[in-house]
Design an enzyme around this catalytic site. Structure first.
Site, PDB file in Angstrom:
ATOM      1  N   GLY A   9      10.395  -9.048  40.314  1.00  0.00           N
ATOM      2  CA  GLY A   9      11.144  -7.974  40.966  1.00  0.00           C
ATOM      3  C   GLY A   9      12.633  -8.205  40.788  1.00  0.00           C
ATOM      4  O   GLY A   9      13.071  -9.309  40.464  1.00  0.00           O
ATOM      5  N   GLN A  27      21.346  -7.454  43.240  1.00  0.00           N
ATOM      6  CA  GLN A  27      21.371  -8.791  42.624  1.00  0.00           C
ATOM      7  C   GLN A  27      22.156  -8.814  41.310  1.00  0.00           C
ATOM      8  O   GLN A  27      22.504  -9.879  40.817  1.00  0.00           O
ATOM      9  CB  GLN A  27      19.945  -9.281  42.367  1.00  0.00           C
ATOM     10  CG  GLN A  27      19.177  -9.570  43.651  1.00  0.00           C
ATOM     11  CD  GLN A  27      17.748  -9.951  43.359  1.00  0.00           C
ATOM     12  OE1 GLN A  27      16.893  -9.093  43.187  1.00  0.00           O
ATOM     13  NE2 GLN A  27      17.476 -11.238  43.279  1.00  0.00           N
ATOM     14  N   CYS A  31      13.073 -16.180  44.817  1.00  0.00           N
ATOM     15  CA  CYS A  31      14.135 -15.200  44.625  1.00  0.00           C
ATOM     16  C   CYS A  31      14.987 -15.636  43.446  1.00  0.00           C
ATOM     17  O   CYS A  31      15.412 -16.801  43.382  1.00  0.00           O
ATOM     18  CB  CYS A  31      14.990 -15.107  45.895  1.00  0.00           C
ATOM     19  SG  CYS A  31      16.305 -13.877  45.773  1.00  0.00           S
ATOM     20  N   LEU A  32      15.241 -14.722  42.544  1.00  0.00           N
ATOM     21  CA  LEU A  32      16.036 -15.064  41.361  1.00  0.00           C
ATOM     22  C   LEU A  32      17.478 -15.399  41.745  1.00  0.00           C
ATOM     23  O   LEU A  32      18.179 -16.054  40.980  1.00  0.00           O
ATOM     24  CB  LEU A  32      15.997 -13.905  40.351  1.00  0.00           C
ATOM     25  CG  LEU A  32      14.592 -13.598  39.797  1.00  0.00           C
ATOM     26  CD1 LEU A  32      14.632 -12.355  38.921  1.00  0.00           C
ATOM     27  CD2 LEU A  32      14.034 -14.785  39.020  1.00  0.00           C
ATOM     28  N   HIS A  53      10.615  -7.564  50.056  1.00  0.00           N
ATOM     29  CA  HIS A  53      11.686  -8.503  49.670  1.00  0.00           C
ATOM     30  C   HIS A  53      12.831  -7.739  48.986  1.00  0.00           C
ATOM     31  O   HIS A  53      14.011  -7.957  49.295  1.00  0.00           O
ATOM     32  CB  HIS A  53      11.068  -9.542  48.725  1.00  0.00           C
ATOM     33  CG  HIS A  53      12.000 -10.536  48.126  1.00  0.00           C
ATOM     34  ND1 HIS A  53      11.938 -11.892  48.396  1.00  0.00           N
ATOM     35  CD2 HIS A  53      13.014 -10.393  47.218  1.00  0.00           C
ATOM     36  CE1 HIS A  53      12.878 -12.520  47.706  1.00  0.00           C
ATOM     37  NE2 HIS A  53      13.543 -11.629  46.974  1.00  0.00           N
ATOM     38  N   GLU A  54      12.474  -6.827  48.072  1.00  0.00           N
ATOM     39  CA  GLU A  54      13.521  -6.100  47.325  1.00  0.00           C
ATOM     40  C   GLU A  54      14.245  -5.092  48.226  1.00  0.00           C
ATOM     41  O   GLU A  54      15.465  -4.899  48.090  1.00  0.00           O
ATOM     42  CB  GLU A  54      12.925  -5.392  46.102  1.00  0.00           C
ATOM     43  CG  GLU A  54      12.193  -6.286  45.111  1.00  0.00           C
ATOM     44  CD  GLU A  54      12.987  -7.478  44.638  1.00  0.00           C
ATOM     45  OE1 GLU A  54      14.221  -7.461  44.698  1.00  0.00           O
ATOM     46  OE2 GLU A  54      12.342  -8.464  44.214  1.00  0.00           O
ATOM     47  N   HIS A  56      16.905  -6.806  49.969  1.00  0.00           N
ATOM     48  CA  HIS A  56      18.118  -6.980  49.143  1.00  0.00           C
ATOM     49  C   HIS A  56      19.020  -5.747  49.274  1.00  0.00           C
ATOM     50  O   HIS A  56      20.244  -5.866  49.326  1.00  0.00           O
ATOM     51  CB  HIS A  56      17.755  -7.167  47.676  1.00  0.00           C
ATOM     52  CG  HIS A  56      17.441  -8.586  47.279  1.00  0.00           C
ATOM     53  ND1 HIS A  56      18.315  -9.624  47.483  1.00  0.00           N
ATOM     54  CD2 HIS A  56      16.354  -9.137  46.665  1.00  0.00           C
ATOM     55  CE1 HIS A  56      17.785 -10.757  47.021  1.00  0.00           C
ATOM     56  NE2 HIS A  56      16.594 -10.485  46.520  1.00  0.00           N
TER      57      HIS A  56
HETATM   58  O1  K1U Z   1      14.057 -10.457  44.152  1.00  0.00           O
HETATM   59  C1  K1U Z   1      13.946 -11.382  43.373  1.00  0.00           C
HETATM   60  O2  K1U Z   1      14.806 -12.227  43.330  1.00  0.00           O
HETATM   61  C2  K1U Z   1      12.739 -11.496  42.465  1.00  0.00           C
HETATM   62  C3  K1U Z   1      11.614 -12.327  43.059  1.00  0.00           C
HETATM   63  C4  K1U Z   1      10.611 -11.382  43.671  1.00  0.00           C
HETATM   64  C5  K1U Z   1       9.570 -11.955  44.582  1.00  0.00           C
HETATM   65  C6  K1U Z   1       8.694 -12.931  44.165  1.00  0.00           C
HETATM   66  C7  K1U Z   1       7.715 -13.421  45.016  1.00  0.00           C
HETATM   67  C8  K1U Z   1       7.597 -12.898  46.285  1.00  0.00           C
HETATM   68  C9  K1U Z   1       8.485 -11.938  46.700  1.00  0.00           C
HETATM   69  C10 K1U Z   1       9.457 -11.446  45.858  1.00  0.00           C
HETATM   70  C11 K1U Z   1      11.008 -13.146  41.926  1.00  0.00           C
HETATM   71  O3  K1U Z   1      10.544 -12.621  40.972  1.00  0.00           O
HETATM   72  S1  K1U Z   1      11.030 -14.864  42.095  1.00  0.00           S
HETATM   73  C12 K1U Z   1      10.221 -15.442  40.611  1.00  0.00           C
HETATM   74  C13 K1U Z   1       8.744 -15.267  40.621  1.00  0.00           C
HETATM   75  O4  K1U Z   1       8.171 -14.997  41.658  1.00  0.00           O
HETATM   76  C14 K1U Z   1       7.964 -15.418  39.373  1.00  0.00           C
HETATM   77  C15 K1U Z   1       8.513 -15.947  38.251  1.00  0.00           C
HETATM   78  C16 K1U Z   1       7.762 -16.070  37.100  1.00  0.00           C
HETATM   79  C17 K1U Z   1       6.469 -15.650  37.062  1.00  0.00           C
HETATM   80  C18 K1U Z   1       5.905 -15.140  38.201  1.00  0.00           C
HETATM   81  C19 K1U Z   1       6.651 -15.013  39.358  1.00  0.00           C
HETATM   82 ZN    ZN Z   2      15.222 -11.848  45.780  1.00  0.00          ZN
END
Ligand code: K1U
Ligand code: ZN
Length: 167
Positions: free
Chosen positions: A46, A51, A91-92, A133-134, A137
């Site tokens: 996501g 972000q 979260c990225l 979560h998004e 943000h």
């Molecule tokens: O909002 C963000 O920063 C993105 C976040 C979204 C998210 C993930 C998990 C639960 C709630 C919200 C991410 O994508 S973190 C990275 C991640 O989950 C992932 C990375 C590589 C492969 C699979 C998942």
């Molecule tokens: Zn996030």
């Protein structure tokens, strides 16, 4: 297309409140394409416009294994929520930090796509948690802010250490 820079917590720009999209133009479609490319490259499931330092209500999500199920949410609004989820979040903008936040297990969300077409989506599991979560943000809230003060202190220390290592 272009890869966008993802802001790192605790950057103050992550705490702005996103404005609703009022014009569904070519600029919006380019933003959505660039956000999707940035999310897939990260990799993540996501990304909210906040972000990438764009304070507009735009989200991209793809929780599929094959990265072939992009969901675009413009001006999203949760209209129903039920149950309790215990899915671990990442979260990225907070790399290397994962924790569980209490979220609804199921949500119904009303939104527009990038062309301005309204739709309703019912989600559960990871998709539901990712939507919540998004949307946080877009309100200027980062998931670590739900954690205890002690955990937040540890997150800040960990991120400061990461920053020193990359400097
Ligand atoms: O909002 C963000 O920063 C993105 C976040 C979204 C998210 C993930 C998990 C639960 C709630 C919200 C991410 O994508 S973190 C990275 C991640 O989950 C992932 C990375 C590589 C492969 C699979 C998942
Ligand atoms: Zn996030």
């Amino acid at each position: 297309m272009a890869l966008l820079n993802i802001l790192r917590y605790p950057d103050a720009r992550l705490h702005k409140v996103a404005a609703p999209v009022t014009v569904f133009d070519e600029g919006l479609k380019k933003l959505v394409r660039d956000m999707a490319e940035t999310m897939y490259a990260a990799p993540g499931v996501g990304l909210a416009a906040m972000q990438v330092d764009v304070a507009k209500q735009v989200i991209v999500i793809d929780v599929s294994d094959r990265q072939d199920s992009l969901v675009v949410l413009v001006n999203p609004e949760i209209v129903e929520a039920s149950g309790i989820s215990d899915i671990e979040e990442g979260c990225l903008s907070v790399p290397g930090v994962y924790d569980v936040v209490e979220r609804a297990e199921r949500v119904k969300v009303r939104a527009y796509d990038q062309h301005g077409h309204p739709f309703t989506l019912e989600a559960q599991g990871l998709l539901s948690v990712c939507i919540q979560h998004e949307i946080d943000h877009l309100k200027g809230k980062v998931f670590v802010e739900y954690l205890s003060q002690l955990k937040q202190q540890r997150v800040r220390a960990k991120l400061a250490k990461q920053l020193r290592r990359t400097a």
